[in-house]
Design an enzyme around this catalytic site. Structure first.
Site, PDB file in Angstrom:
ATOM      1  N   LYS A  33      40.586  64.554  61.989  1.00 19.61           N
ATOM      2  CA  LYS A  33      39.133  65.046  62.023  1.00 19.61           C
ATOM      3  C   LYS A  33      38.346  64.001  62.594  1.00 19.61           C
ATOM      4  CE  LYS A  33      36.726  64.041  57.939  1.00 19.61           C
ATOM      5  NZ  LYS A  33      35.308  63.889  58.308  1.00 19.61           N
ATOM      6  N   LYS A  62      29.553  70.210  59.629  1.00 24.44           N
ATOM      7  CA  LYS A  62      28.992  70.791  58.667  1.00 24.44           C
ATOM      8  C   LYS A  62      27.421  71.446  58.893  1.00 24.44           C
ATOM      9  CE  LYS A  62      30.654  67.359  55.142  1.00 24.44           C
ATOM     10  NZ  LYS A  62      31.485  66.367  56.181  1.00 24.44           N
ATOM     11  N   ASP A  65      21.609  75.503  59.110  1.00 25.99           N
ATOM     12  CA  ASP A  65      20.391  75.807  60.090  1.00 25.99           C
ATOM     13  C   ASP A  65      20.258  77.391  59.869  1.00 25.99           C
ATOM     14  OD1 ASP A  65      18.135  76.008  61.419  1.00 25.99           O
ATOM     15  OD2 ASP A  65      18.832  73.965  62.533  1.00 25.99           O
ATOM     16  N   THR A 124      32.295  66.360  47.720  1.00 28.66           N
ATOM     17  CA  THR A 124      33.326  65.648  46.877  1.00 28.66           C
ATOM     18  C   THR A 124      32.543  64.204  46.217  1.00 28.66           C
ATOM     19  OG1 THR A 124      34.491  64.833  48.635  1.00 28.66           O
ATOM     20  CG2 THR A 124      35.441  66.442  47.314  1.00 28.66           C
ATOM     21  N   ARG A 216      39.671  56.488  54.639  1.00 21.78           N
ATOM     22  CA  ARG A 216      39.753  55.321  54.114  1.00 21.78           C
ATOM     23  C   ARG A 216      40.982  54.957  53.412  1.00 21.78           C
ATOM     24  NH1 ARG A 216      33.957  55.479  51.980  1.00 21.78           N
ATOM     25  NH2 ARG A 216      34.562  57.362  51.635  1.00 21.78           N
TER      26      ARG A 216
HETATM   27  O1  C5P Z   1      37.465  57.818  53.605  1.00 22.11           O
HETATM   28  P1  C5P Z   1      37.556  59.313  52.890  1.00 22.11           P
HETATM   29  O2  C5P Z   1      38.978  59.362  52.632  1.00 22.11           O
HETATM   30  O3  C5P Z   1      36.791  59.113  51.754  1.00 22.11           O
HETATM   31  O4  C5P Z   1      36.984  60.391  53.993  1.00 22.11           O
HETATM   32  C1  C5P Z   1      36.968  61.618  53.622  1.00 22.11           C
HETATM   33  C2  C5P Z   1      36.374  62.377  54.689  1.00 22.11           C
HETATM   34  O5  C5P Z   1      36.111  63.890  54.466  1.00 22.11           O
HETATM   35  C3  C5P Z   1      35.117  61.887  55.255  1.00 22.11           C
HETATM   36  O6  C5P Z   1      35.128  61.828  56.841  1.00 22.11           O
HETATM   37  C4  C5P Z   1      33.950  62.772  54.866  1.00 22.11           C
HETATM   38  O7  C5P Z   1      32.925  62.934  55.719  1.00 22.11           O
HETATM   39  C5  C5P Z   1      34.701  64.193  54.958  1.00 22.11           C
HETATM   40  N1  C5P Z   1      34.326  65.174  53.751  1.00 22.11           N
HETATM   41  C6  C5P Z   1      34.076  64.686  52.285  1.00 22.11           C
HETATM   42  N2  C5P Z   1      33.774  65.880  51.404  1.00 22.11           N
HETATM   43  C7  C5P Z   1      33.372  66.924  51.964  1.00 22.11           C
HETATM   44  C8  C5P Z   1      33.759  67.185  53.352  1.00 22.11           C
HETATM   45  C9  C5P Z   1      34.058  66.194  54.324  1.00 22.11           C
HETATM   46  O8  C5P Z   1      34.415  63.653  52.016  1.00 22.11           O
HETATM   47  N3  C5P Z   1      32.894  67.718  51.282  1.00 22.11           N
END
Ligand code: C5P
Length: 244
Positions: A33, A62, A65, A124, A216
């Site tokens: 991603k 994301k 607009d 989330t 992470r």
């Molecule tokens: O580090 P972590 O596992 O929390 O990363 C989740 C990834 O998913 C981040 O890059 C975040 O921008 C993305 N994301 C998210 N919630 C969403 C859409 C994308 O956490 N609804």
């Protein structure tokens, strides 16, 4: 195959760091991603470079607009060779339709496979208190996710991004072919960071996720390959039941 279900988030801001992560995690996932941080630093070139290695790229910008702007932006993103692009469902049906149509048209014009276009429902990181009190939505997050998922499907999109806790409900509402991509994944006992509506990797796959996004828990681990391998093992153990 578990590797196709795992999308590793390259949340870094330079080409050097992204390529080094890609190298370190070689063979652990076929999908990466690229989010705002990396794209705003490096532009479409980094997406092309990752795609050229044979990996799929989920370009997580994301878009949100007016329909004309989002449609034109989606057209540009298709040229990067991303396999999945996304928009915010909160932008409405016309905006989602414009994104999907523009992506398909541009891919057809260029002779590229059309990327999947998916809609982000409720992030989330948002909990019920913030959703109701700060953002002013009434009712439960789940109800909003369901109506936005249905709107995304009616608008011709391929799927949604939602919390793993909403997978079963979206699957019931939108059917087996709708793509459900879930961030908010945390292996048992790991740090939540800023995520709120979370689930384990195995739990998300059992619930019916098409793919999970993990950042992470892998990228901040002391041994990243071991962290990814543990997640893949959990995915394999969880998918066996569904595919038999
Ligand atoms: O580090 P972590 O596992 O929390 O990363 C989740 C990834 O998913 C981040 O890059 C975040 O921008 C993305 N994301 C998210 N919630 C969403 C859409 C994308 O956490 N609804």
């Amino acid at each position: 195959m578990s590797k196709d279900k795992l999308i590793i988030a390259l949340d870094v801001n330079s080409r050097a760091e992204a390529m080094s992560l890609l190298k370190e995690l070689a063979g652990m996932s076929g999908f990466f991603k690229v989010g705002m941080e990396l794209f705003y630093s490096e532009g479409a070139g980094i997406v092309r470079e990752i795609a050229a290695t044979g990996a799929g790229v989920f370009l997580d910008l994301k878009l949100h607009d007016i329909p004309n702007t989002v449609g034109r932006a989606a057209r540009v993103l298709v040229r990067s060779g991303a396999s999945i692009i996304n928009v915010h469902a909160a932008g409405g049906g016309a905006m989602m339709r414009a994104a999907g149509e523009a992506a398909r048209e541009e891919a057809g014009r260029l002779g590229l496979p059309a990327p999947a276009v998916v809609a982000v429902t409720v992030l989330t990181s948002i909990d019920r208190d913030s959703f109701n009190r700060e953002m002013g939505y009434t009712g439960a997050i789940e109800d909003r996710v369901r109506s936005w998922a249905l709107l995304a499907r009616e608008s011709g999109l391929d799927g949604v991004v939602c919390s793993p806790r909403e997978i079963e409900m979206v699957r019931m509402a939108c059917g087996p072919d709708f793509q459900i991509i879930t961030p908010g994944i945390r292996p048992a006992g790991s740090d939540l960071n800023d995520q709120r509506r979370v689930m384990t990797p195995g739990g998300a796959i059992k619930a019916g996720a098409s793919r999970i996004v993990v950042g992470r828990p892998i990228t901040a681990a002391p041994d990243r390959r071991a962290a990814a391998a543990a997640i893949l093992a959990e995915l394999s153990a969880s998918s066996c039941h569904c595919e038999e």
